[in-house]
Design a protein around this motif. Structure first.
Motif, PDB file in Angstrom:
ATOM      1  N   UNK A 187      26.043  40.384  51.898  1.00  0.00           N
ATOM      2  CA  UNK A 187      27.463  40.339  52.084  1.00  0.00           C
ATOM      3  C   UNK A 187      28.164  39.362  51.227  1.00  0.00           C
ATOM      4  N   UNK A 188      29.325  39.674  50.720  1.00  0.00           N
ATOM      5  CA  UNK A 188      30.116  38.986  49.545  1.00  0.00           C
ATOM      6  C   UNK A 188      31.255  38.452  50.124  1.00  0.00           C
ATOM      7  N   UNK A 190      33.969  34.756  49.725  1.00  0.00           N
ATOM      8  CA  UNK A 190      34.622  33.740  48.759  1.00  0.00           C
ATOM      9  C   UNK A 190      34.799  32.324  49.361  1.00  0.00           C
ATOM     10  N   UNK A 193      36.916  31.254  52.285  1.00  0.00           N
ATOM     11  CA  UNK A 193      36.991  32.237  53.326  1.00  0.00           C
ATOM     12  C   UNK A 193      36.253  32.220  54.496  1.00  0.00           C
ATOM     13  N   UNK A 276      31.028  33.793  46.307  1.00  0.00           N
ATOM     14  CA  UNK A 276      31.576  33.629  45.047  1.00  0.00           C
ATOM     15  C   UNK A 276      32.690  32.980  44.776  1.00  0.00           C
ATOM     16  N   UNK A 280      35.572  34.857  39.792  1.00  0.00           N
ATOM     17  CA  UNK A 280      34.664  36.078  39.405  1.00  0.00           C
ATOM     18  C   UNK A 280      35.408  37.352  39.434  1.00  0.00           C
ATOM     19  N   UNK A 281      36.337  37.588  40.400  1.00  0.00           N
ATOM     20  CA  UNK A 281      37.184  39.078  40.317  1.00  0.00           C
ATOM     21  C   UNK A 281      38.264  38.675  39.255  1.00  0.00           C
ATOM     22  N   UNK A 282      38.663  37.447  39.239  1.00  0.00           N
ATOM     23  CA  UNK A 282      39.641  37.372  38.256  1.00  0.00           C
ATOM     24  C   UNK A 282      39.579  37.965  36.882  1.00  0.00           C
ATOM     25  N   UNK A 284      37.661  40.419  35.770  1.00  0.00           N
ATOM     26  CA  UNK A 284      38.143  41.932  35.233  1.00  0.00           C
ATOM     27  C   UNK A 284      39.319  42.169  35.575  1.00  0.00           C
ATOM     28  N   UNK A 285      39.953  41.529  36.563  1.00  0.00           N
ATOM     29  CA  UNK A 285      41.598  41.628  36.813  1.00  0.00           C
ATOM     30  C   UNK A 285      42.617  41.426  35.671  1.00  0.00           C
ATOM     31  N   UNK A 288      41.853  44.080  32.851  1.00  0.00           N
ATOM     32  CA  UNK A 288      42.530  45.540  33.135  1.00  0.00           C
ATOM     33  C   UNK A 288      43.890  45.245  32.905  1.00  0.00           C
ATOM     34  N   UNK A 289      44.395  44.116  33.639  1.00  0.00           N
ATOM     35  CA  UNK A 289      46.069  43.846  33.307  1.00  0.00           C
ATOM     36  C   UNK A 289      46.241  43.908  31.715  1.00  0.00           C
TER      37      UNK A 289
ATOM     38  N   UNK B 172      32.019  42.825  44.507  1.00  0.00           N
ATOM     39  CA  UNK B 172      32.728  41.627  44.851  1.00  0.00           C
ATOM     40  C   UNK B 172      33.340  41.774  46.309  1.00  0.00           C
ATOM     41  N   UNK B 183      44.884  45.854  39.861  1.00  0.00           N
ATOM     42  CA  UNK B 183      44.808  46.018  38.585  1.00  0.00           C
ATOM     43  C   UNK B 183      44.669  47.409  38.027  1.00  0.00           C
TER      44      UNK B 183
END
Lengths: 343, 509
Positions: A187-188, A190, A193, A276, A280-282, A284-285, A288-289, B172, B183
């Protein structure tokens, strides 16, 4: 599209479509014995037993207890639950059967030899549990059984019947408490959270649920009254338990266990939690932006460039035409003046 | 001094060149708009556990998103009429991105409804309509192919999004995935950047001829009955607005309600609204039906994959077929046929026994589904013409919105009441065969009426030979579906000759 690639896609699609078929994802075959007086059970497809005649398919409701039984392991019950196994004539193929029990019962385990092998003579039958021999009953010429009263955890285990003749044939019964399934995938969540962990028991109602966390190699019970602002444990329904972990930190990552206590023993399910950080997700975000911004800029620049080219090409054309017309006019003038002169 | 003839002719749709880049952009946009709500289903189980809600409450997220995508059609149309496709799509992409990014930090299911349902749904609506509209502006002769290719975006995106979503989720969690999906949705802005504005008199034509042409067109459009596509004349736009219109005409400028008097539009609307009642339900219930008759989960899911793959191939192929010179003039019949074919598949489904039968059904269903989807917007464009298509698509989508949402629940109720899936298939099949037959008959009638009107008009106009009038009528009557060079581009050629004559006349003086 090359065939190999589409094959891979098909497989991916397959796995994916499976996961979003929202039929609830019930886990696979647990050996649910529908307990009926007198007979035969099973028919779970993954069961590799050779079954006897009456194969009853497990119904959708797993806890079918057709016959009446006093709960709490009341000894005065005379009825037994029977589990029978049909022995194959050929040795070497060992037959096994898993029986799930959650509370005390009296059971009868029997091994039966198929009629076509009745010619085999001088068979010596032994029932064993580990190294210890259990006294058995000869029910008929070709079937032998033992009767057990299961009242606590010590009686559970593996019981086997062995037929010694020219060849040795054996079958084993595994008596177990119901299994609890956790989650294979972690289970992932943050930092900061909340994480929710769920454990379910299928078909059998546990007496109590306990949650453990793993510290190194130890398992420590989680006391939610003591740490009420960190852990909240709820028993949502008889078969389901929830544990909420609030204000997650990196240290909360690890393995957790949910333990269901049954009359005859305990059973554990494993869950993994991964916490996490927001970075960590920031990454790739932002990647892509950035890609989007770059592509949009390239497209707009290309458009401005091609418009400029068009404009300059048109300006050139006009210029050429103006020149052409001027030369035509001058030719025309010459012609007309020539005509005038001629006249 | 007369500039060359090439700049004098008001350009028709390019039918190629940059148009293919536009098709690619539309492919992405349409793909996201249709596939994204379906792809979200992977996250639902986890979100359901997280918020402790029931499954139906989570399913509302998808429904709200779908409803907003279709229901916001008219708003989208109004915006495109006003600003053109490009700004609307870019804004839509930004909105989708913002919606999903804010969804990543949601703390209640209600916030999810708003962020994922409304905001992202609205963003997708602003993507869907303009993409379809701009194809009509860029293509005429090859419009069915362009439409088929663009609509193929939906199954391709679905096949891509499904594994991608699963991968994101495994790595994620749902919050991180929503952030990254936000994104990814920003890529709709890239698609929007590709939508270069275009019209019969674009700003790039700077020669004298074009300016004269524009002033002539300005007069024409001021005289015209309905000003419904100001984007067609970007230069002279503002003067029309100031021209003292009464309230109806002003509204018509933004959203053309006079379409409700258009015979072809009404036929299309009624037929399609009827068709959507039975369109989506079989897909929703295919896997559960397969499991119900005893097929295991993997194979049931595989049926949907077969459907998606056949769909992917069928759409561009249908586009190519619809573009051929035998089918294009009778494209409405082809559309009605594919709807009826779809319905027949559903009616025959209960007869399919066992897994092989269902595989065959899935293949035919995928084929029929792709055929209908590929021609869905093409036929509307064909009936109302590219000029009024902007408003038409908005009005059609909001009408379809209701039946699309009603379809699966009605199917579900039938299944629950009778306990058998076959009634749902029979209902869907019957509705679609009915819709197909209705469209077939009414379009036959429509074609005859159009032919009659055409004859009457030709008789009236032959003596006059008014180039300006013919150009105007030509634009308003692109519902003459003959796509061959001759009839369709004739009005444009006549206009070109007419304008040339004017110029030559002034020069001779």
């Amino acid at each position: 599209m090359p065939a190999a690639f589409s094959g891979k896609r098909l497989r991916l699609l397959l796995c994916l479509s499976l996961s979003f078929s929202l039929s609830g994802g019930s886990p696979a075959e647990r050996m649910m014995a529908t307990q009926t007086v007198n007979q035969q059970t099973h028919g779970s497809p993954s069961d590799h037993l050779t079954l006897g005649h009456n194969i009853s398919t497990p119904g959708p409701d797993l806890a079918t207890k057709v016959f009446k039984q006093a709960s709490g392991g009341n000894v005065s019950d005379v009825t037994f639950v029977e589990y029978e196994v049909l022995l194959p004539g050929v040795s070497g193929t060992s037959v096994e059967k898993n029986i799930t029990l959650d509370h005390g019962t009296r059971i009868e385990l029997s091994c039966r030899l198929d009629n076509k092998y009745s010619h085999l003579k001088s068979l010596q039958v032994t029932w064993k549990r580990g190294n210890e021999t259990v006294r058995h009953i000869n029910k008929t010429e070709t079937s032998w059984s033992i009767q057990l009263r299961i009242s606590d955890n010590s009686k559970l285990g593996s019981y086997s019947c062995t037929l010694k003749g020219e060849e040795e044939i054996s079958a084993t019964f595994h008596l177990q408490v119901p299994k609890i399934e956790g989650k294979e995938k972690p289970i992932i969540s943050y930092e900061g959270d909340t994480a929710i962990m769920i454990c379910k028991s299928f078909g059998y109602t546990p007496i109590a649920w306990t949650w453990y966390m793993t510290n190194g190699s130890e398992q420590i019970a989680i006391n939610d009254t003591l740490l009420a602002n960190k852990y909240v444990i709820h028993r949502i329904s008889a078969n389901v338990t929830h544990m909420k972990i609030l204000k997650l930190t990196k240290e909360d990552s690890g393995v957790y266990w949910c333990e269901a206590a049954f009359e005859l023993g305990k059973s554990k399910g494993k869950l993994k939690l991964k916490v996490l950080s927001l970075m960590v997700p920031l990454k790739p975000f932002l990647a892509i932006v950035a890609e989007v911004v770059i592509l949009v800029t390239i497209i707009f620049l290309y458009e401005i460039y091609s418009k400029k080219k068009e404009k300059s090409a048109e300006a050139e054309k006009e210029f050429d035409q103006v020149e052409q017309l001027n030369s035509e006019e001058s030719n025309g003038l010459e012609n007309s003046s020539a005509r005038h002169r001629k006249i | 001094m007369p500039p060359p003839a090439t700049t004098g002719r008001a350009p028709g749709p390019p039918d190629g060149g940059w148009g293919w880049a536009v098709v690619f952009g539309a492919f992405i946009s349409i793909g996201f708009a249709y596939a994204f709500p379906k792809g979200l289903a992977i996250f639902f189980k986890e979100i359901q556990d997280f918020f402790g809600t029931s499954y139906s409450e989570i399913a509302w997220v998808s429904s709200i998103m779908l409803a907003t995508t279709y229901g916001a059609g008219p708003i989208s149309s109004v915006l495109v009429n006003r600003y053109g496709s490009r700004p609307v799509v870019i804004f839509g992409g930004l909105l989708c991105g913002i919606g999903m990014v804010s969804a990543a930090s949601c703390t209640s299911i209600l916030q999810l409804y708003i962020c994922v349902g409304f905001i992202t749904g609205f963003g997708l609506a602003l993507n869907l309509q303009p993409s379809v509209i701009i194809i009509g502006k860029y293509f005429l002769k090859r419009r069915p192919i362009a439409n088929g290719l663009a609509m193929a975006g939906s199954p391709v995106m679905l096949c891509t999004l499904a594994p991608l979503n699963q991968f994101l989720f495994d790595n994620f969690g749902w919050r991180g995935s929503f952030l990254i999906l936000g994104a990814i949705l920003l890529n709709c802005c890239v698609a929007g950047a590709l939508f270069r504005p275009i019209g019969p008199a674009t700003a790039s034509v700077k020669s004298q001829m074009a300016e004269e042409g524009k002033s002539a067109l300005k007069e024409v459009t001021e005289d015209a009955m309905e000003m419904n596509s100001p984007t067609n004349v970007p230069m002279g736009n503002k003067t029309e607005d100031e021209g003292g219109k009464d309230c109806c005409e002003k509204i018509n400028q933004y959203l053309d309600f006079s379409l409700f008097k258009h015979r072809g539009f009404l036929i299309y609307l009624i037929g399609n609204v009827l068709m959507f009642l039975g369109f989506f339900a079989p897909i929703v219930f295919l896997a559960p039906y397969a499991k119900h008759i005893g097929i295991d989960e993997y194979s049931a899911a595989f049926l949907l994959s077969i459907l998606a793959i056949v769909d992917m191939i069928a759409r561009p192929t249908t586009g190519i077929i619809a573009n051929s010179k035998w089918v294009r003039p009778r494209i409405q019949y082809f559309f009605s046929f594919s709807i009826a074919f779809n319905g027949t598949c559903h009616l025959l489904c209960p007869l399919a026994s066992g897994y092989t039968g269902l595989v065959v059904y899935s293949i035919f269903f995928g084929l029929a589904f792709g055929m209908v989807c590929a021609m869905l917007f093409e036929t509307l464009m064909d009936l109302v013409g590219a000029a009024r298509f902007t408003s038409a698509v908005g009005l059609v989508t909001i009408a379809e919105c209701c039946t699309i949402l009603l379809g699966p629940p009605i199917g579900g109720t039938l299944i629950d009441t009778f306990g058998d899936y076959k009634y749902m298939f029979i209902k869907c099949g019957a509705v679609m065969v009915l819709a197909g037959t209705f469209l077939f008959i009414m379009n036959y009638y429509n074609y005859r009426m159009l032919a009659k009107e055409e004859k009457e008009r030709k008789v009236k106009e032959d003596p006059k030979q008014d180039p300006v009038r013919t150009e105007n009528e030509g634009r308003n009557n692109w519902n003459k579906e003959t796509a061959q060079d001759g009839p369709e581009l004739e009005p444009l050629r006549q206009e070109q000759e007419g304008l040339k004559k004017e110029v030559n006349g002034t020069n001779e003086v």
